[in-house]
Design an enzyme around this catalytic site. Structure first.
Site, PDB file in Angstrom:
ATOM      1  N   CYS A  33      28.537  36.300  47.464  1.00 58.01           N
ATOM      2  CA  CYS A  33      28.263  34.861  47.340  1.00 58.01           C
ATOM      3  C   CYS A  33      28.077  34.174  48.674  1.00 58.01           C
ATOM      4  O   CYS A  33      27.689  33.008  48.719  1.00 58.01           O
ATOM      5  CB  CYS A  33      29.331  34.172  46.512  1.00 58.01           C
ATOM      6  SG  CYS A  33      30.981  34.525  47.029  1.00 58.01           S
ATOM      7  N   HIS A  51      33.161  35.037  38.122  1.00 57.79           N
ATOM      8  CA  HIS A  51      31.749  35.254  37.806  1.00 57.79           C
ATOM      9  C   HIS A  51      31.518  36.704  37.376  1.00 57.79           C
ATOM     10  O   HIS A  51      32.314  37.586  37.701  1.00 57.79           O
ATOM     11  CB  HIS A  51      30.888  35.019  39.059  1.00 57.79           C
ATOM     12  CG  HIS A  51      30.806  33.598  39.498  1.00 57.79           C
ATOM     13  ND1 HIS A  51      31.137  33.190  40.774  1.00 57.79           N
ATOM     14  CD2 HIS A  51      30.405  32.490  38.850  1.00 57.79           C
ATOM     15  CE1 HIS A  51      30.943  31.888  40.891  1.00 57.79           C
ATOM     16  NE2 HIS A  51      30.500  31.433  39.742  1.00 57.79           N
TER      17      HIS A  51
HETATM   18  C1  CIR Z   1      34.220  28.342  43.409  1.00 60.71           C
HETATM   19  O1  CIR Z   1      35.216  28.349  42.677  1.00 60.71           O
HETATM   20  O2  CIR Z   1      33.139  27.930  43.035  1.00 60.71           O
HETATM   21  C2  CIR Z   1      34.378  28.859  44.830  1.00 60.71           C
HETATM   22  N1  CIR Z   1      35.686  28.568  45.298  1.00 60.71           N
HETATM   23  C3  CIR Z   1      34.118  30.334  44.900  1.00 60.71           C
HETATM   24  C4  CIR Z   1      32.729  30.709  44.522  1.00 60.71           C
HETATM   25  C5  CIR Z   1      32.498  32.173  44.683  1.00 60.71           C
HETATM   26  N2  CIR Z   1      31.192  32.510  44.315  1.00 60.71           N
HETATM   27  C6  CIR Z   1      30.845  33.731  43.965  1.00 60.71           C
HETATM   28  O3  CIR Z   1      31.651  34.626  43.892  1.00 60.71           O
HETATM   29  N3  CIR Z   1      29.565  33.904  43.632  1.00 60.71           N
END
Ligand code: CIR
Length: 257
Positions: free
Chosen positions: A252, A165
């Protein structure tokens, strides 16, 4: 920007089945739970009242609540996550936010937005176009944010190796200052901003978050932490090892408002 509340969701028992590209091995659930609790304590230490939603085993990535909504100036924008396995996470967040944000708006198909691609920086918002957030979603989000007087800059982050992201590589540090990981150095989207370079090798720490005057960041990145302190910022560092294994950063793990 002062925060009074945060919403979090502890890792589910299925956490190890979450999406990942990190190649760092399988996360240890008890350790992830302990790290999550330390994170919550840090938010409380910043003066926030933290609501813990129950863990949801149906969604291995549901601890990464930031991806499900964008909260800005009293507006809640419910996201439409780019990973199909995460779409069902939004409903519980909608319910949890209802009493605080009575008239939420939502990203609609074909738009997709992950909150991790949205970096609020005072009265401006940077929105990453990534494998998760598409241009249609970003434009819908920009239109919603404009109703609250917030301008938006889109930043294409596709093709940057290891970057899930936008906020995996940038953080707002207050006023006109941004921390930028190497791949963003010199990008025209950030012209006119004061930039703190995230040292090479410490890119993971770029996903820091400013909460009521303190910068929360992952521990183990001493050069970046020293650079933050040199700017006069107070830092709070803690271990994020188990979330990193699932490509997760520190921002997150909460929705702050
Ligand atoms: C994903 O791939 O969606 C999750 N394993 C990790 C999301 C992390 N989100 C973020 O950094 N905002």
């Amino acid at each position: 920007m002062t925060f009074t509340r945060a919403l979090v969701r502890p890792p589910a028992s299925t956490f190890a089945d979450g999406l990942t590209t990190a190649g760092l091995g399988s996360p240890d659930l008890p350790l992830a739970l302990a790290q999550h609790e330390a994170y919550v304590k840090a938010l409380e230490g910043c003066g926030l009242s933290v609501t813990r939603l129950p863990a949801d085993d149906r969604f291995p990535d549901s601890t990464f609540v930031e991806d499900t909504a964008v909260l800005a100036r009293g507006l809640a924008v419910l996201c439409r996550p780019g990973a199909p396995s995460r779409a069902g996470e939004v409903e519980a967040i909608r319910t949890a936010l209802e009493s605080f944000f009575p008239s939420p708006v939502a990203i609609e198909a074909p738009g997709t937005v992950d909150g991790g691609d949205v970096c609020e920086a005072g009265d401006h918002v940077f929105v990453g176009i990534s494998e998760r957030t598409n241009e249609a979603g970003a434009r819908q989000l920009a239109a919603h944010l404009a109703t609250r007087g917030l301008g938006t800059t889109l930043v294409d982050v596709r093709g940057i190796p290891g970057l899930l992201h936008l906020k995996s590589g940038i953080a707002w540090l207050g006023e006109r200052t941004l921390a930028l990981a190497r791949p963003f150095a010199g990008r025209p989207e950030f012209a006119g901003w004061d930039v703190l370079d995230v040292p090479a090798g410490e890119e993971y720490a770029a996903n820091a978050v400013l909460v009521n005057g303190r910068v929360l960041l992952a521990s183990g990145y001493p050069r970046f932490e020293t650079a933050l302190r040199a700017l006069g910022l107070r830092t709070v560092a803690f271990d994020m090892s188990e979330f990193r294994k699932l490509d997760g950063g520190l921002s997150c793990l909460s929705l702050r408002f």
